[in-house]
Write a protein that holds these residues in place. Structure first.
Motif, short mmCIF file in Angstrom:
data_model
loop_
_atom_site.label_atom_id
_atom_site.label_comp_id
_atom_site.label_asym_id
_atom_site.label_seq_id
_atom_site.Cartn_x
_atom_site.Cartn_y
_atom_site.Cartn_z
N ARG A 30 -39.69 -4.26 8.68
CA ARG A 30 -39.23 -3.14 9.51
C ARG A 30 -40.24 -2.91 10.63
N TYR A 151 -35.96 -5.04 12.94
CA TYR A 151 -36.44 -5.89 11.85
C TYR A 151 -36.77 -7.27 12.39
N GLN A 167 -29.42 -2.77 4.37
CA GLN A 167 -30.29 -2.48 5.51
C GLN A 167 -29.51 -2.58 6.83
N GLN A 170 -27.14 0.37 7.25
CA GLN A 170 -27.87 1.59 7.64
C GLN A 170 -28.09 1.59 9.15
#
Length: 192
Positions: A30, A151, A167, A170
């Motif tokens: 991240r 990312y 992920q 989101q």
């Protein structure tokens, strides 16, 4: 990075993955500051141009790869499954073939079973790749809806796992307009 060095690095990574199949693959890192991704325009195998920042409003996965890279080839089926899972959402997958000529890409695409249906772009002269912080291939950058890098991962990844899809969803669920008080994104390239 020279082609020979890339080949050797990729081979060593591929051997590591084959020899130690129980070991964890790289995770998505991240990026808290979310710098703006370097914009680019590349053509796909059919000559259609794609400009990264024109995809604003969608989460974009940019995967730098090559046909001669064993880990790159190994992760392609999971990228296809990921694309199939998220195809109806605000998600775009761009696979950027680095330092490759169209005949090699076409031959590779014909050899893939099942066939790859996501967009494959050509960066034959590495005009785009040189502006991204590649530490070998494959290298993947995921941009949020504002074209900011959210990312990064270096190395092959199993892309269709529940964790990765969660992920990405989101990111897809984030609003397009940043909240009031959000600092302007940086124009500096991402560090990885």
């Amino acid at each position: 990075m020279t082609r020979n060095r890339c080949v050797w690095t990729s081979l060593l990574i591929g051997i590591f993955i084959v020899v130690l199949p129980g070991q964890a693959l790289p995770d998505l890192k991240r990026i808290e500051q979310r710098p703006m991704a370097p914009d680019f325009t590349l053509r796909d195998i059919d000559g259609t141009p794609y400009r990264l920042h024109k995809l604003r409003g969608k989460v974009v996965l940019v995967n730098f790869w090559a046909t001669w890279c064993p880990p790159c080839r190994a992760e392609m089926p999971s990228l296809q499954r990921l694309w199939e899972r998220l195809a109806d959402e605000d998600f775009v997958l761009l696979a950027v073939a680095v330092n490759e000529k169209p005949p090699a890409i076409r031959k590779f695409l014909r050899s893939m079973k099942p066939s790859l249906r996501f967009t494959v772009l050509l960066d034959s002269e590495m005009d785009v790749a040189r502006y991204w912080p590649l530490k070998g291939l494959p290298a993947t950058f995921i941009m949020d809806k504002h074209s900011r890098v959210a990312y990064i991962t270096h190395g092959a990844l199993n892309w269709d796992t529940t964790e990765v899809i969660t992920q990405l969803r989101q990111l897809i669920a984030e609003p397009l307009t940043p909240p009031i008080g959000t600092p302007a994104p940086s124009d500096k390239p991402p560090r990885g």
